[in-house]
Design a protein around this motif. Sequence first.
Motif, mmCIF file in Angstrom:
data_model
loop_
_atom_site.group_PDB
_atom_site.id
_atom_site.type_symbol
_atom_site.label_atom_id
_atom_site.label_comp_id
_atom_site.label_asym_id
_atom_site.label_seq_id
_atom_site.Cartn_x
_atom_site.Cartn_y
_atom_site.Cartn_z
ATOM 1 N N GLY A 108 9.305 -40.897 6.930
ATOM 2 C CA GLY A 108 9.263 -41.793 6.385
ATOM 3 C C GLY A 108 8.751 -42.739 5.029
ATOM 4 O O GLY A 108 8.084 -43.110 4.089
ATOM 5 N N GLY A 109 10.133 -42.309 4.441
ATOM 6 C CA GLY A 109 10.541 -43.357 3.386
ATOM 7 C C GLY A 109 10.779 -42.163 1.758
ATOM 8 O O GLY A 109 10.251 -41.593 2.301
ATOM 9 N N ALA A 110 10.991 -43.038 1.623
ATOM 10 C CA ALA A 110 11.554 -41.287 -0.206
ATOM 11 C C ALA A 110 12.081 -43.236 -1.554
ATOM 12 O O ALA A 110 12.729 -44.487 -0.941
ATOM 13 C CB ALA A 110 12.276 -40.595 0.368
ATOM 14 N N VAL A 111 11.967 -42.440 -2.428
ATOM 15 C CA VAL A 111 12.680 -42.991 -3.201
ATOM 16 C C VAL A 111 13.594 -42.106 -4.036
ATOM 17 O O VAL A 111 12.860 -40.795 -4.776
ATOM 18 C CB VAL A 111 11.567 -43.756 -4.310
ATOM 19 N N LEU A 112 14.808 -42.613 -4.832
ATOM 20 C CA LEU A 112 15.440 -42.051 -4.783
ATOM 21 C C LEU A 112 16.021 -42.454 -6.278
ATOM 22 O O LEU A 112 15.861 -44.037 -6.464
ATOM 23 C CB LEU A 112 16.856 -41.320 -4.328
ATOM 24 N N ASP A 113 16.410 -41.509 -7.047
ATOM 25 C CA ASP A 113 17.082 -42.962 -8.295
ATOM 26 C C ASP A 113 18.086 -41.813 -9.715
ATOM 27 O O ASP A 113 18.402 -40.728 -8.464
ATOM 28 C CB ASP A 113 15.792 -42.343 -9.667
ATOM 29 N N GLY A 114 19.306 -42.857 -9.461
ATOM 30 C CA GLY A 114 20.795 -41.643 -9.947
ATOM 31 C C GLY A 114 21.619 -42.761 -10.277
ATOM 32 O O GLY A 114 21.108 -43.556 -11.562
#
Length: 210
Positions: A108-114
Amino acid sequence: MSGMIIAVDGPAASGKGTIARALARHYGLPHLDTGLLYRAVAATVLRDGLDPAVEADAAAACAFNDGLLADPWLRTDDVGKIASVVSAHPQVRAALLERQKRFAGQPGGAVLDGRDIGTVIAPDADAKLFVQATPEVRAERRHLELQKAGLTASLEKVLADIRARDERDSQRADAPMVAAADAALLDTSVLSIEAAVQKAIELVEARRNA
Ligand code: CDP
Ligand code: CDP
């Protein structure tokens, strides 16, 4: 577009977390703050009296309990500083890799930050942002947050900590902080949160339409 993967990287207090959360809300995608995983390792090291500079100690702390992720202590600068020490160990990065890859692989997709989302965790992301701001602006933001929390730290000290963390995160051999070659750069130094989020949405739209 369903299944869109958005990678958001950048240094401390650049605004990447705020932008990632806003993008997740805008597109209705789940969000993972990957810094929190390294912070959980750091908090476990501190709690158990381990040595963050010793790789085996830091690796032992990777088996943290998920309940720890909700602990407000993880958000403190003391834990953030140790997170940047433990995150330089390859064994720690390897231990946290699978979990992040799985999140980035959701149909379904995703947002990741780092720091290494666009380069290591999700190199095939549909849109990659590298969020920047000058060290001085970032220090002012952190200083303001500390003041609001009733904590006292001089602006000079906060700036020195920011610079030290930038240096450690960008100079390590394993997955250093660097903008992916295909990342869109977003400098938030003179942008309000609203303007930065608007710009981020425009950049993502430009990528998905490209
Ligand atoms: O996740 P990261 O450490 O990169 O930064 P953040 O937690 O999203 O933002 C750090 C601080 O800067 C927060 O207090 C934000 O409200 C603030 N901020 C800002 O003043 N202007 C922006 N354009 C973005 C964030
Ligand atoms: O919010 P802020 O940028 O201050 O820190 P964070 O994103 O919570 O990350 C804390 C530390 O974890 C960073 O200084 C990095 O050393 C490490 N980290 C990393 O190595 N790789 C990531 N994908 C995320 C965080």
